[in-house]
Design a protein around this motif. Structure first.
Motif, PDB file in Angstrom:
ATOM      1  N   GLU A  25      19.554  10.114  37.579  1.00  0.00           N
ATOM      2  CA  GLU A  25      20.468   9.790  38.685  1.00  0.00           C
ATOM      3  C   GLU A  25      20.611   8.285  38.888  1.00  0.00           C
ATOM      4  OE1 GLU A  25      18.792  11.937  41.982  1.00  0.00           O
ATOM      5  OE2 GLU A  25      19.459  13.887  41.186  1.00  0.00           O
ATOM      6  N   LYS A  26      19.610   7.514  38.500  1.00  0.00           N
ATOM      7  CA  LYS A  26      19.660   6.053  38.614  1.00  0.00           C
ATOM      8  C   LYS A  26      20.367   5.418  37.415  1.00  0.00           C
ATOM      9  CE  LYS A  26      15.639   5.539  41.508  1.00  0.00           C
ATOM     10  NZ  LYS A  26      14.532   4.668  41.864  1.00  0.00           N
ATOM     11  N   GLY A  27      20.865   6.266  36.507  1.00  0.00           N
ATOM     12  CA  GLY A  27      21.586   5.768  35.349  1.00  0.00           C
ATOM     13  C   GLY A  27      20.690   5.329  34.204  1.00  0.00           C
ATOM     14  N   ILE A  28      19.440   5.672  34.268  1.00  0.00           N
ATOM     15  CA  ILE A  28      18.512   5.307  33.202  1.00  0.00           C
ATOM     16  C   ILE A  28      18.637   6.324  32.067  1.00  0.00           C
ATOM     17  CG2 ILE A  28      16.067   5.014  32.619  1.00  0.00           C
ATOM     18  CD1 ILE A  28      15.632   4.113  35.538  1.00  0.00           C
ATOM     19  N   LEU A  29      18.843   5.821  30.861  1.00  0.00           N
ATOM     20  CA  LEU A  29      18.932   6.686  29.688  1.00  0.00           C
ATOM     21  C   LEU A  29      17.537   7.190  29.352  1.00  0.00           C
ATOM     22  CD1 LEU A  29      21.319   4.535  27.499  1.00  0.00           C
ATOM     23  CD2 LEU A  29      21.911   6.530  28.886  1.00  0.00           C
ATOM     24  N   LEU A  30      17.450   8.454  28.951  1.00  0.00           N
ATOM     25  CA  LEU A  30      16.159   9.080  28.669  1.00  0.00           C
ATOM     26  C   LEU A  30      16.110   9.549  27.231  1.00  0.00           C
ATOM     27  CD1 LEU A  30      15.937  11.224  31.908  1.00  0.00           C
ATOM     28  CD2 LEU A  30      14.881   9.006  31.504  1.00  0.00           C
ATOM     29  N   GLY A  31      14.941   9.393  26.625  1.00  0.00           N
ATOM     30  CA  GLY A  31      14.747   9.870  25.264  1.00  0.00           C
ATOM     31  C   GLY A  31      13.323  10.369  25.094  1.00  0.00           C
ATOM     32  N   THR A  32      13.109  11.077  24.006  1.00  0.00           N
ATOM     33  CA  THR A  32      11.765  11.568  23.707  1.00  0.00           C
ATOM     34  C   THR A  32      11.430  11.325  22.252  1.00  0.00           C
ATOM     35  OG1 THR A  32      12.548  13.794  23.174  1.00  0.00           O
ATOM     36  CG2 THR A  32      11.851  13.400  25.448  1.00  0.00           C
ATOM     37  N   LEU A  33      10.148  11.247  21.996  1.00  0.00           N
ATOM     38  CA  LEU A  33       9.617  11.169  20.630  1.00  0.00           C
ATOM     39  C   LEU A  33       8.697  12.348  20.445  1.00  0.00           C
ATOM     40  CD1 LEU A  33       8.517   7.430  20.537  1.00  0.00           C
ATOM     41  CD2 LEU A  33      10.543   8.417  19.476  1.00  0.00           C
ATOM     42  N   THR A  34       8.630  12.840  19.249  1.00  0.00           N
ATOM     43  CA  THR A  34       7.687  13.899  18.947  1.00  0.00           C
ATOM     44  C   THR A  34       7.316  13.847  17.483  1.00  0.00           C
ATOM     45  OG1 THR A  34       7.267  16.265  19.098  1.00  0.00           O
ATOM     46  CG2 THR A  34       9.484  15.621  18.468  1.00  0.00           C
ATOM     47  N   LYS A  72      16.864   0.081  31.484  1.00  0.00           N
ATOM     48  CA  LYS A  72      18.096   0.713  31.025  1.00  0.00           C
ATOM     49  C   LYS A  72      17.800   2.047  30.356  1.00  0.00           C
ATOM     50  CE  LYS A  72      20.664  -3.513  30.481  1.00  0.00           C
ATOM     51  NZ  LYS A  72      21.573  -4.267  29.663  1.00  0.00           N
ATOM     52  N   ALA A  73      16.605   2.143  29.796  1.00  0.00           N
ATOM     53  CA  ALA A  73      16.235   3.376  29.087  1.00  0.00           C
ATOM     54  C   ALA A  73      14.716   3.528  29.094  1.00  0.00           C
ATOM     55  CB  ALA A  73      16.746   3.346  27.655  1.00  0.00           C
ATOM     56  N   ILE A  74      14.275   4.768  29.059  1.00  0.00           N
ATOM     57  CA  ILE A  74      12.858   5.092  28.940  1.00  0.00           C
ATOM     58  C   ILE A  74      12.720   6.165  27.872  1.00  0.00           C
ATOM     59  CG2 ILE A  74      10.809   6.013  30.092  1.00  0.00           C
ATOM     60  CD1 ILE A  74      11.986   5.050  32.748  1.00  0.00           C
ATOM     61  N   VAL A  75      11.764   5.965  26.980  1.00  0.00           N
ATOM     62  CA  VAL A  75      11.486   6.949  25.934  1.00  0.00           C
ATOM     63  C   VAL A  75      10.080   7.488  26.174  1.00  0.00           C
ATOM     64  CG1 VAL A  75      11.255   7.346  23.451  1.00  0.00           C
ATOM     65  CG2 VAL A  75      12.983   5.746  24.306  1.00  0.00           C
ATOM     66  N   PHE A  76       9.976   8.800  26.233  1.00  0.00           N
ATOM     67  CA  PHE A  76       8.703   9.472  26.477  1.00  0.00           C
ATOM     68  C   PHE A  76       8.184  10.096  25.200  1.00  0.00           C
ATOM     69  CE2 PHE A  76      10.947   9.656  30.524  1.00  0.00           C
ATOM     70  CZ  PHE A  76       9.962   9.307  31.444  1.00  0.00           C
ATOM     71  N   ASP A  77       6.880  10.029  24.996  1.00  0.00           N
ATOM     72  CA  ASP A  77       6.216  10.840  23.977  1.00  0.00           C
ATOM     73  C   ASP A  77       6.029  12.199  24.633  1.00  0.00           C
ATOM     74  OD1 ASP A  77       4.599  12.094  22.137  1.00  0.00           O
ATOM     75  OD2 ASP A  77       3.122  10.502  22.058  1.00  0.00           O
ATOM     76  N   ILE A  78       6.478  13.253  24.008  1.00  0.00           N
ATOM     77  CA  ILE A  78       6.453  14.574  24.639  1.00  0.00           C
ATOM     78  C   ILE A  78       5.026  15.039  24.928  1.00  0.00           C
ATOM     79  CG2 ILE A  78       6.972  17.022  24.313  1.00  0.00           C
ATOM     80  CD1 ILE A  78       9.510  16.150  22.836  1.00  0.00           C
ATOM     81  N   GLY A  79       4.163  14.986  23.917  1.00  0.00           N
ATOM     82  CA  GLY A  79       2.813  15.520  24.061  1.00  0.00           C
ATOM     83  C   GLY A  79       1.941  14.736  25.022  1.00  0.00           C
ATOM     84  N   GLN A  80       1.371  15.435  25.982  1.00  0.00           N
ATOM     85  CA  GLN A  80       0.467  14.915  27.001  1.00  0.00           C
ATOM     86  C   GLN A  80       1.152  13.920  27.943  1.00  0.00           C
ATOM     87  OE1 GLN A  80      -1.635  17.604  26.078  1.00  0.00           O
ATOM     88  NE2 GLN A  80      -2.891  16.338  27.372  1.00  0.00           N
ATOM     89  N   THR A  81       2.477  13.798  27.843  1.00  0.00           N
ATOM     90  CA  THR A  81       3.259  12.982  28.772  1.00  0.00           C
ATOM     91  C   THR A  81       4.198  13.878  29.560  1.00  0.00           C
ATOM     92  OG1 THR A  81       3.163  11.145  27.209  1.00  0.00           O
ATOM     93  CG2 THR A  81       4.791  10.993  28.976  1.00  0.00           C
ATOM     94  N   LEU A  82       4.979  14.674  28.852  1.00  0.00           N
ATOM     95  CA  LEU A  82       5.879  15.625  29.490  1.00  0.00           C
ATOM     96  C   LEU A  82       5.344  17.051  29.387  1.00  0.00           C
ATOM     97  CD1 LEU A  82       9.294  14.280  28.123  1.00  0.00           C
ATOM     98  CD2 LEU A  82       8.193  13.727  30.298  1.00  0.00           C
ATOM     99  N   VAL A  83       4.665  17.314  28.297  1.00  0.00           N
ATOM    100  CA  VAL A  83       4.152  18.654  28.016  1.00  0.00           C
ATOM    101  C   VAL A  83       2.630  18.586  27.873  1.00  0.00           C
ATOM    102  CG1 VAL A  83       4.158  20.557  26.353  1.00  0.00           C
ATOM    103  CG2 VAL A  83       6.290  19.363  26.882  1.00  0.00           C
ATOM    104  N   GLU A  84       1.970  19.542  28.521  1.00  0.00           N
ATOM    105  CA  GLU A  84       0.515  19.625  28.447  1.00  0.00           C
ATOM    106  C   GLU A  84       0.126  20.718  27.455  1.00  0.00           C
ATOM    107  OE1 GLU A  84      -3.176  19.973  31.562  1.00  0.00           O
ATOM    108  OE2 GLU A  84      -1.311  20.997  32.089  1.00  0.00           O
TER     109      GLU A  84
END
Length: 129
Positions: free
Chosen positions: A117-126, A3-15
């Motif tokens: 697009e699949k309706g998954i909620l997205l979040g980030t941590l930093t 239903k949701a995915i939370v990403f750690d920004i550093g080294q996951t989304l941003v290099e």
């Protein structure tokens, strides 16, 4: 289905071009602070900052409890002739030094769009401090 995915920004989304262990970069980071804030630091000031940061660096000294950046930087500035009222400015320039050479991984935008697009909620941590 997620239903949701939370990403750690550093080294996951941003290099970041800087290494994960910042120990060797403490002095250059404080040299940058010196230039940006107009401080003059001695070798003993740089050594003090490095010792405090190393003490709290979990890649060097693992610990089971969290320490705030306010606590770490209060310990640093108290012995560097920096007014405590400038602690936020010092922290800002310290962390900015490590973020100056960053880029979003090439596949991030496409991946996030497909998940959205699949309706998954997205979040980030930093740890922006």
């Amino acid at each position: 289905m997620f239903k949701a995915i939370v990403f750690d920004i550093g080294q996951t989304l941003v290099e970041y071009s800087k290494p994960l262990n910042w120990s060797q970069l403490y002095k250059p980071a404080f040299e940058s602070i010196s230039v940006k804030c107009g401080n003059t630091f001695t070798d003993s000031h740089y050594q003090h900052a490095g010792e405090v940061l190393t003490k709290y660096n979990t890649r060097v000294n693992p610990r089971d409890y969290e320490v705030t950046s306010d606590q770490i930087f209060a310990e640093i500035v108290s012995d560097m002739e920096i007014p405590m009222s400038d602690i936020e400015q010092v922290k800002f320039h310290f962390y900015s030094y490590f973020r100056q050479d960053s880029s979003v991984f090439p596949e991030v935008e496409k991946t996030l769009r497909k998940l959205s697009e699949k309706g998954i909620l997205l979040g980030t941590l930093t740890a922006y401090l």
